[in-house]
Design an enzyme around this catalytic site. Structure first.
Site, PDB file in Angstrom:
ATOM      1  N   ASP A   1     -49.363  45.438 -62.329  1.00  0.00           N
ATOM      2  CA  ASP A   1     -49.712  46.442 -63.345  1.00  0.00           C
ATOM      3  C   ASP A   1     -50.932  46.002 -64.136  1.00  0.00           C
ATOM      4  O   ASP A   1     -50.995  44.871 -64.644  1.00  0.00           O
ATOM      5  CB  ASP A   1     -48.535  46.675 -64.282  1.00  0.00           C
ATOM      6  CG  ASP A   1     -47.350  47.331 -63.585  1.00  0.00           C
ATOM      7  OD1 ASP A   1     -46.621  48.073 -64.249  1.00  0.00           O
ATOM      8  OD2 ASP A   1     -47.172  47.109 -62.378  1.00  0.00           O
TER       9      ASP A   1
ATOM     10  N   ASP B   1     -51.019  39.554 -60.233  1.00  0.00           N
ATOM     11  CA  ASP B   1     -50.168  40.474 -60.967  1.00  0.00           C
ATOM     12  C   ASP B   1     -50.446  41.882 -60.425  1.00  0.00           C
ATOM     13  O   ASP B   1     -51.415  42.096 -59.682  1.00  0.00           O
ATOM     14  CB  ASP B   1     -50.520  40.370 -62.457  1.00  0.00           C
ATOM     15  CG  ASP B   1     -49.756  41.359 -63.306  1.00  0.00           C
ATOM     16  OD1 ASP B   1     -48.542  41.520 -63.096  1.00  0.00           O
ATOM     17  OD2 ASP B   1     -50.380  41.983 -64.186  1.00  0.00           O
TER      18      ASP B   1
END
Length: 320
Positions: A121, A119
């Protein structure tokens, strides 16, 4: 007789661990034969852009023969609990000690080529980009509350994304460039990626954020794959919409599987890392699923946790 798993204990170097090495060894030795141990130490690291500190850590890696991975994980969790280290199901708010134990299948460590899918953020980078964009519209707090609920798994991600992007309508497209300049990598991120690339491993990032932010970062780091949502821009302004399908939790798992297939790698040779509920499916599917400074919704499901602000601990788990 063969090594089937590695048990990795990580804790802050400036604090005595609640779980002693002897207690950990005793907890797992009745499930298999501990055939080797290796101390782990790493100095403090700093993010290149902000000099935000990632704490120094220490620990131990045990090699275990003829043991079942799931049983080892249960034993390690029980040992932590007995030592008084709260697990994600007992966290109140952000409470965590930084101490964790990961059980890594030997098949992953021994894979000649590994694929890491992360991922972005609050994992690869320290910020939530949509909140930074929303600040330009004076709606940061409102959007941050929705983001938190979505990452806890309380809201449908696609619906929450559309609602958050709507508040950006009318902003000049130049705010995207301004936000990109403020993005800072998580401590240890560059070290992790350098080590993976040096070892011939492959790296992909898949984000519920935006490709306008992600692509320059992926190019800078030399990543193999990068996918994110596409902000619609018309007449030099954000429209408040995204183009195409939303990158949600199902899509993230799909890209993990697609990239592994393209590389000819079994899922046993893959690692997935994230921080929220939107990462659940890929974390469950990977050979090793890692929760990085994560919300409880993900941390309770992951194979391994990193509760220290150092992304390069992931390399220790993966044997990089």
């Amino acid at each position: 007789m063969q090594i089937t798993a590695y048990v990795v204990h990580i804790h802050r170097a400036d604090a005595s661990p609640a779980l002693s090495s002897g207690a950990l060894t005793a907890a797992v030795s009745h499930l298999g034969t501990v055939v080797g141990s290796e101390p782990l130490t790493a100095p403090q690291v700093y993010d290149d852009a902000t000099h935000a500190p990632g704490v120094a850590y220490a620990g131990l890696r045990l090699a275990v023969e003829d043991a079942d991975v799931d049983s080892l994980r249960a034993a390690a969790a029980a040992a932590l609990d007995a030592a008084g280290v709260p697990g994600p199901d007992k966290w109140e708010g952000p409470e965590r000690t930084g101490e964790s134990v990961a059980v890594v299948p030997a098949a992953l460590l021994q894979a000649p080529t590994k694929l890491l899918v992360m991922d972005v953020d609050s994992t690869l980078i320290q910020q939530e980009v949509i909140e930074m964009l929303a600040a330009h519209a004076g709606r940061e707090e409102e959007v941050a509350a929705v983001t938190e609920a979505a990452m806890r798994g309380e809201l449908d991600f696609a619906q929450s994304l559309h609602a958050r992007v709507e508040v950006l309508a009318g902003l000049e497209a130049s705010v995207v460039d301004s936000v990109r300049e403020q993005v800072a990598f998580s401590p240890g991120a560059r070290d992790l990626i350098r080590a993976l690339r040096a070892g011939g491993h492959r790296i992909g990032v898949v984000s519920g954020g935006f490709i306008q932010i992600l692509k320059p970062l992926a190019d800078e780091l030399g990543l193999d794959f990068a996918v994110a949502n596409d902000l619609e821009i018309a007449d030099g302004r954000l429209t408040g919409r995204v183009v195409g399908d939303v990158v949600d939790r199902a899509a993230k798992e799909g890209f993990l599987r697609r990239w592994a297939d393209e590389l000819g790698l079994p899922l046993e040779a893959t690692i997935a890392a994230g921080d929220g509920a939107n990462d659940l499916d890929m974390v469950r599917a990977a050979g090793l699923g890692v929760a990085y400074c994560a919300k409880p919704a993900l941390a309770v499901e992951a194979d391994a946790r990193i509760d220290l602000p150092r992304l390069d601990v992931l390399g220790v788990y993966a044997g990089i």
